[in-house]
Scaffold this motif. Structure first.
Motif, PDB file in Angstrom:
ATOM      1  N   SER A 181     -12.423  -0.232   0.829  1.00  0.00           N
ATOM      2  CA  SER A 181     -11.858   0.796  -0.715  1.00  0.00           C
ATOM      3  C   SER A 181     -13.839   1.421  -0.358  1.00  0.00           C
ATOM      4  N   THR A 225      -8.556   7.703  -0.482  1.00  0.00           N
ATOM      5  CA  THR A 225      -8.173   6.472  -1.404  1.00  0.00           C
ATOM      6  C   THR A 225      -7.330   7.248  -2.289  1.00  0.00           C
ATOM      7  N   THR A 280      -8.952   2.707  -3.004  1.00  0.00           N
ATOM      8  CA  THR A 280      -8.463   1.803  -1.384  1.00  0.00           C
ATOM      9  C   THR A 280      -8.139   2.935  -0.716  1.00  0.00           C
ATOM     10  N   TYR A 281      -8.208   2.481   0.798  1.00  0.00           N
ATOM     11  CA  TYR A 281      -7.917   3.531   1.839  1.00  0.00           C
ATOM     12  C   TYR A 281      -6.801   2.758   2.991  1.00  0.00           C
ATOM     13  N   LYS A 282      -6.100   3.871   3.510  1.00  0.00           N
ATOM     14  CA  LYS A 282      -6.113   2.439   5.150  1.00  0.00           C
ATOM     15  C   LYS A 282      -5.633   3.243   5.424  1.00  0.00           C
ATOM     16  N   THR A 296     -10.348  -5.382   7.834  1.00  0.00           N
ATOM     17  CA  THR A 296     -10.908  -5.481   6.299  1.00  0.00           C
ATOM     18  C   THR A 296     -11.471  -5.104   6.243  1.00  0.00           C
ATOM     19  N   ASP A 313     -16.173  -1.361   3.243  1.00  0.00           N
ATOM     20  CA  ASP A 313     -15.749  -0.297   1.822  1.00  0.00           C
ATOM     21  C   ASP A 313     -16.896  -0.090   2.654  1.00  0.00           C
ATOM     22  N   GLU A 361      -5.422  -5.416  11.391  1.00  0.00           N
ATOM     23  CA  GLU A 361      -5.176  -4.756   9.912  1.00  0.00           C
ATOM     24  C   GLU A 361      -7.344  -5.723   9.641  1.00  0.00           C
ATOM     25  N   SER A 414      -9.071  -0.946   6.586  1.00  0.00           N
ATOM     26  CA  SER A 414      -8.324  -0.620   5.443  1.00  0.00           C
ATOM     27  C   SER A 414      -9.864  -0.952   4.769  1.00  0.00           C
ATOM     28  N   SER A 453      -7.773   9.443   5.920  1.00  0.00           N
ATOM     29  CA  SER A 453      -7.044   9.072   5.070  1.00  0.00           C
ATOM     30  C   SER A 453      -7.866   9.807   3.666  1.00  0.00           C
ATOM     31  N   TYR A 488       1.291  -1.344  -0.321  1.00  0.00           N
ATOM     32  CA  TYR A 488      -0.606  -0.195   0.153  1.00  0.00           C
ATOM     33  C   TYR A 488       0.678   1.137   0.041  1.00  0.00           C
ATOM     34  N   VAL A 526      -5.392  -1.049  11.999  1.00  0.00           N
ATOM     35  CA  VAL A 526      -5.567  -0.200  11.471  1.00  0.00           C
ATOM     36  C   VAL A 526      -6.538  -0.971  10.880  1.00  0.00           C
TER      37      VAL A 526
END
Length: 361
Positions: free
Chosen positions: A264, A290, A295-297, A332, A335, A330, A262, A288, A183, A260
């Motif tokens: 999209s 994208t 995507t973003y994290k 995930t 979205d 993380e 994460s 943050s 990333y 974390v």
């Protein structure tokens, strides 16, 4: 306006400092001062403090003892008549030719002057507060910084100062900063340090995770890279050769003491939505953007339960609540789908005249 500063002495009051601008009639008053022993000084631009007691030396300043609830009057500071000096000279290269646009600084405690040279290499500081212990320096990309000590006597003119800049053919260090999953990390800080010759520089990665530090003198560098929420990394030695670019990529490991999040963001047609801001609300407030692939994290989150939302998107469904975050893990798949279908702009960048396509513009 001149500034009058009261500064506490001794450990009891932790050397507290109070600043006040004087009025048009020259008077000043500062209330809310912790009881203790103080010195009062007049502060003017590019001059050292001038203390109550008619001295530039704090050790010789008259002490003011302030008791609880007491008002001390008559602490009048008479500004001294200042006699300025001037400093002038030329910046030349190793062939003794004038250097245009060299940046010259003349500095000492409380005093700092700066300017750039013209085509004739000349610099001039017409109003300098006279002091000993000045340092005058010159620098320009492609040259080694040069400096020397300078004494500036009262009322005089220091002329004929020559600063010689030795040129070099610079090289560059460039690369990409990612996390260990690939990333791209925007805003990662990188520093470049060389001991022979002595040189240092620093910058941050751009929104694509890339960086390019140019005009580095040839040598062996230590390159340090850090980003919030990740373990820093140092690579050494990184060799810089004149006229060449050395590639040095970084893949940073997430800090295991944090979690974390994460996911999209796509538009209504399912295409990646670029540069959408994503926020967290919970134990840690962070944000943050994208990337081009949607995507973003968001790293460096304390463990807990979060609301993840898109602050600039008003349509319903642009938030998720009850998102759990654990240290060292993380979360995930957080979205989002926007209710807007974004358009596309495309084209080509080419060189004027030849029509040759240009890359990475």
């Amino acid at each position: 306006r001149d500034l009058v500063r009261s500064r506490g002495l001794g450990d009891v009051y932790k050397r507290q400092s109070y600043t006040n601008a004087n009025s048009a009639d020259g008077t000043y008053e500062r209330s809310g001062i912790t009881p203790g022993t103080y010195v009062v000084a007049l502060r003017e631009s590019n001059t050292p403090p001038y203390y109550f007691g008619d001295t530039y030396d704090q050790a010789g300043a008259t002490r003011i003892h302030l008791n609880p609830g007491q008002t001390v009057e008559g602490i009048d500071v008479t500004a001294p008549v200042k006699t300025y000096a001037s400093v002038s000279g030329t910046v030349v290269d190793d062939a003794l030719q004038p250097v245009n646009d060299a940046y010259v600084t003349l500095s000492r405690s409380y005093s700092s002057y700066a300017m750039s040279t013209g085509p004739d290499g000349v610099f001039s500081f017409p109003q300098v507060f006279p002091q000993s212990g000045y340092t005058i320096s010159a620098d320009k990309p492609g040259y080694f910084t040069t400096q020397q000590s300078l004494e500036v006597p009262p009322g005089g003119s220091v002329t004929g100062v020559m600063l010689v800049l030795n040129s070099y053919e610079g090289g560059a260090i460039a690369g990409t900063v990612t996390d260990t999953s690939g990333y791209l990390l925007e805003g990662a800080y990188l520093s470049f340090n060389c001991s022979s010759p002595t040189y240092s520089a620093g910058l941050s990665s751009d929104r694509y995770g890339t960086y390019h530090q140019a005009n580095l003198p040839p040598g062996e560098y230590s390159v340090y890279c850090s980003s919030s929420g990740y373990q820093s990394q140092t690579v050494s030695p990184v060799t810089v050769t004149g006229g060449e670019t050395t590639i040095q990529d970084f893949a940073l490991q997430p800090d295991a003491s944090y979690g974390v999040v994460s996911g999209s963001v796509v538009d209504a047609s399912g295409r990646p939505a670029y540069r959408i801001r994503v926020y967290t609300e919970g134990p840690s407030s962070r944000s943050s953007y994208t990337l081009a692939d949607g995507t973003y994290k968001i790293p460096r989150l304390n463990a807990g339960t979060y609301r993840i939302y898109l602050p600039n998107e008003s349509a319903p469904g642009n938030e998720q609540t009850g998102v759990g975050v654990s240290a060292g893990q993380e979360t995930t798949g957080v979205d989002f789908t926007l209710n807007v279908a974004y358009g596309t702009i495309s084209g080509m960048v080419s060189e004027a005249g030849s029509g040759v396509p240009l890359q990475q513009m």
